[in-house]
Design an enzyme around this catalytic site. Sequence first.
Site, PDB file in Angstrom:
ATOM      1  N   SER A 223      52.926  25.085  35.148  1.00  0.00           N
ATOM      2  CA  SER A 223      52.711  24.017  34.167  1.00  0.00           C
ATOM      3  C   SER A 223      53.690  22.877  34.413  1.00  0.00           C
ATOM      4  O   SER A 223      54.855  23.114  34.774  1.00  0.00           O
ATOM      5  CB  SER A 223      52.925  24.560  32.753  1.00  0.00           C
ATOM      6  OG  SER A 223      52.996  23.492  31.845  1.00  0.00           O
TER       7      SER A 223
ATOM      8  N   TYR B  13      58.862  28.543  27.804  1.00  0.00           N
ATOM      9  CA  TYR B  13      57.630  28.388  28.586  1.00  0.00           C
ATOM     10  C   TYR B  13      57.920  27.664  29.916  1.00  0.00           C
ATOM     11  O   TYR B  13      57.442  28.067  30.975  1.00  0.00           O
ATOM     12  CB  TYR B  13      56.656  27.604  27.716  1.00  0.00           C
ATOM     13  CG  TYR B  13      55.297  27.332  28.274  1.00  0.00           C
ATOM     14  CD1 TYR B  13      54.303  28.302  28.254  1.00  0.00           C
ATOM     15  CD2 TYR B  13      54.985  26.066  28.785  1.00  0.00           C
ATOM     16  CE1 TYR B  13      53.035  28.023  28.738  1.00  0.00           C
ATOM     17  CE2 TYR B  13      53.716  25.785  29.265  1.00  0.00           C
ATOM     18  CZ  TYR B  13      52.744  26.763  29.236  1.00  0.00           C
ATOM     19  OH  TYR B  13      51.494  26.487  29.708  1.00  0.00           O
TER      20      TYR B  13
ATOM     21  N   LYS C 295      57.297  29.105  33.556  1.00  0.00           N
ATOM     22  CA  LYS C 295      56.338  28.442  34.448  1.00  0.00           C
ATOM     23  C   LYS C 295      56.981  27.975  35.749  1.00  0.00           C
ATOM     24  O   LYS C 295      56.347  27.954  36.797  1.00  0.00           O
ATOM     25  CB  LYS C 295      55.679  27.267  33.718  1.00  0.00           C
ATOM     26  CG  LYS C 295      54.709  27.688  32.619  1.00  0.00           C
ATOM     27  CD  LYS C 295      53.626  28.607  33.138  1.00  0.00           C
ATOM     28  CE  LYS C 295      52.379  28.615  32.273  1.00  0.00           C
ATOM     29  NZ  LYS C 295      51.396  29.627  32.744  1.00  0.00           N
TER      30      LYS C 295
HETATM   31  P1  NAI Z   1      44.021  30.173  26.297  1.00  0.00           P
HETATM   32  O1  NAI Z   1      44.855  30.587  25.148  1.00  0.00           O
HETATM   33  O2  NAI Z   1      42.595  29.836  26.050  1.00  0.00           O
HETATM   34  O3  NAI Z   1      44.037  31.284  27.447  1.00  0.00           O
HETATM   35  C1  NAI Z   1      45.072  32.198  27.646  1.00  0.00           C
HETATM   36  C2  NAI Z   1      44.483  33.583  27.607  1.00  0.00           C
HETATM   37  O4  NAI Z   1      45.476  34.546  27.957  1.00  0.00           O
HETATM   38  C3  NAI Z   1      43.975  33.963  26.209  1.00  0.00           C
HETATM   39  O5  NAI Z   1      42.592  34.280  26.263  1.00  0.00           O
HETATM   40  C4  NAI Z   1      44.841  35.148  25.819  1.00  0.00           C
HETATM   41  O6  NAI Z   1      44.151  36.124  25.025  1.00  0.00           O
HETATM   42  C5  NAI Z   1      45.243  35.695  27.177  1.00  0.00           C
HETATM   43  N1  NAI Z   1      46.465  36.493  27.102  1.00  0.00           N
HETATM   44  C6  NAI Z   1      47.602  36.214  26.417  1.00  0.00           C
HETATM   45  N2  NAI Z   1      48.486  37.201  26.577  1.00  0.00           N
HETATM   46  C7  NAI Z   1      47.920  38.098  27.408  1.00  0.00           C
HETATM   47  C8  NAI Z   1      48.376  39.331  27.964  1.00  0.00           C
HETATM   48  N3  NAI Z   1      49.597  39.823  27.681  1.00  0.00           N
HETATM   49  N4  NAI Z   1      47.543  40.011  28.794  1.00  0.00           N
HETATM   50  C9  NAI Z   1      46.305  39.537  29.063  1.00  0.00           C
HETATM   51  N5  NAI Z   1      45.815  38.389  28.538  1.00  0.00           N
HETATM   52  C10 NAI Z   1      46.632  37.676  27.729  1.00  0.00           C
HETATM   53  O7  NAI Z   1      44.768  28.928  26.975  1.00  0.00           O
HETATM   54  P2  NAI Z   1      44.529  28.179  28.374  1.00  0.00           P
HETATM   55  O8  NAI Z   1      44.903  26.784  28.165  1.00  0.00           O
HETATM   56  O9  NAI Z   1      43.215  28.512  28.948  1.00  0.00           O
HETATM   57  O10 NAI Z   1      45.686  28.841  29.274  1.00  0.00           O
HETATM   58  C11 NAI Z   1      45.472  29.430  30.544  1.00  0.00           C
HETATM   59  C12 NAI Z   1      46.739  29.301  31.358  1.00  0.00           C
HETATM   60  O11 NAI Z   1      46.938  27.942  31.704  1.00  0.00           O
HETATM   61  C13 NAI Z   1      47.992  29.749  30.630  1.00  0.00           C
HETATM   62  O12 NAI Z   1      48.850  30.408  31.544  1.00  0.00           O
HETATM   63  C14 NAI Z   1      48.623  28.443  30.202  1.00  0.00           C
HETATM   64  O13 NAI Z   1      49.988  28.556  29.988  1.00  0.00           O
HETATM   65  C15 NAI Z   1      48.259  27.570  31.373  1.00  0.00           C
HETATM   66  N6  NAI Z   1      48.336  26.147  31.124  1.00  0.00           N
HETATM   67  C16 NAI Z   1      47.403  25.536  30.346  1.00  0.00           C
HETATM   68  C17 NAI Z   1      47.479  24.179  30.137  1.00  0.00           C
HETATM   69  C18 NAI Z   1      46.442  23.449  29.379  1.00  0.00           C
HETATM   70  O14 NAI Z   1      46.515  22.203  29.358  1.00  0.00           O
HETATM   71  N7  NAI Z   1      45.474  24.119  28.765  1.00  0.00           N
HETATM   72  C19 NAI Z   1      48.608  23.389  30.646  1.00  0.00           C
HETATM   73  C20 NAI Z   1      49.489  24.112  31.515  1.00  0.00           C
HETATM   74  C21 NAI Z   1      49.355  25.452  31.721  1.00  0.00           C
END
Ligand code: NAI
Length: 297
Positions: A153, A166, A170
């Site tokens: 990130s 975070y 990251k």
């Molecule tokens: P999101 O919340 O929709 O997806 C994250 C998923 O990870 C969720 O479905 C959650 O249930 C799952 N999760 C959480 N803890 C877990 C665990 N211990 N074991 C298995 N699954 C688990 O959010 P998003 O945005 O799709 O995030 C995806 C990745 O992208 C994350 O790593 C986030 O930090 C990263 N990210 C997202 C950004 C954005 O702009 N949306 C920006 C920078 C990074």
Amino acid sequence: MADLGFDGKVAIVTGAGGGLGRSHVLELARRGALVVVNDLGGSVDGTGSGTTAAQAVVDEVTAAGGEAVANYDSVATPEGGRAIVQTALDAFGRVDILVNNAGILRDASFKNMDAAKLEPVLDVHLKGAFFVTQPAWAHMRDQGYGRIVNTSSGAGVFGNFGQANYGAAKMGLVGLTRVLAIEGAKYGIKVNAIAPVAKTRMTEDILGPAADKMLPESITPVVAYLAHEDCPVSGEVYSVGGGRVARVFIGVTPGVVDPGLTVETVRDRFDEIRDETGYQVPASLNDEMMLALQALS
Ligand code: NAI
């Protein structure tokens, strides 16, 4: 040139019950990959769990004619990591692609950051990637092939208020990416990272009016290319969002060489030390050591 397919390839996408992970799964499966859809099914802060999210994405894949299986383990423990990889082996017999995508948020200013905000965030993002990658790595090494995409990130790579936990996790993933790229090179394993920005449940409150142009589907093509056999790079980081893709790299300036360095010469030559003209981008610690030795000789 032909379209990029994934026929016969087995992919694991963690945290794929929604957001970016779901989009990655749908595209990989549409292009022929057999996919493990992992998701613990909790809330954005990592509390709770459930099977609905991962199963719903599996159902979407199946309805579109693809093949996927669900896994509900947490990435945040070694047992969870092993179980996720075992799901791929049991269902499809191999693992070719791992997208470490699971994530949670527990934002606070550094003054208000405590262990309850730090540890789960490190556990899911940084240790989670470690715990899932390690069992996958053994199989990738044995088969002489693997593609790993880590989800970093800009909050860590560039910094962001309120995300010390975070951001550290990251940026830790960037270190993991670079070391694994070096260790994986002779086994045909390529490891890269993305720093995405997209509208998901994690960001919908903070992206503002631009949010509708920043869809998860605009992140996935980069992930899919980095996960493909044709991926030409390893150890690299790409900033991705809304259709923009750019490489992020760590460079070193030529700096200064002064065997008699004192505090005052550091002060007096600070602009020269910082001058980016002629910077280089070392591929490894060895590369950087060579630059330093050349400068000294
Ligand atoms: P999101 O919340 O929709 O997806 C994250 C998923 O990870 C969720 O479905 C959650 O249930 C799952 N999760 C959480 N803890 C877990 C665990 N211990 N074991 C298995 N699954 C688990 O959010 P998003 O945005 O799709 O995030 C995806 C990745 O992208 C994350 O790593 C986030 O930090 C990263 N990210 C997202 C950004 C954005 O702009 N949306 C920006 C920078 C990074």
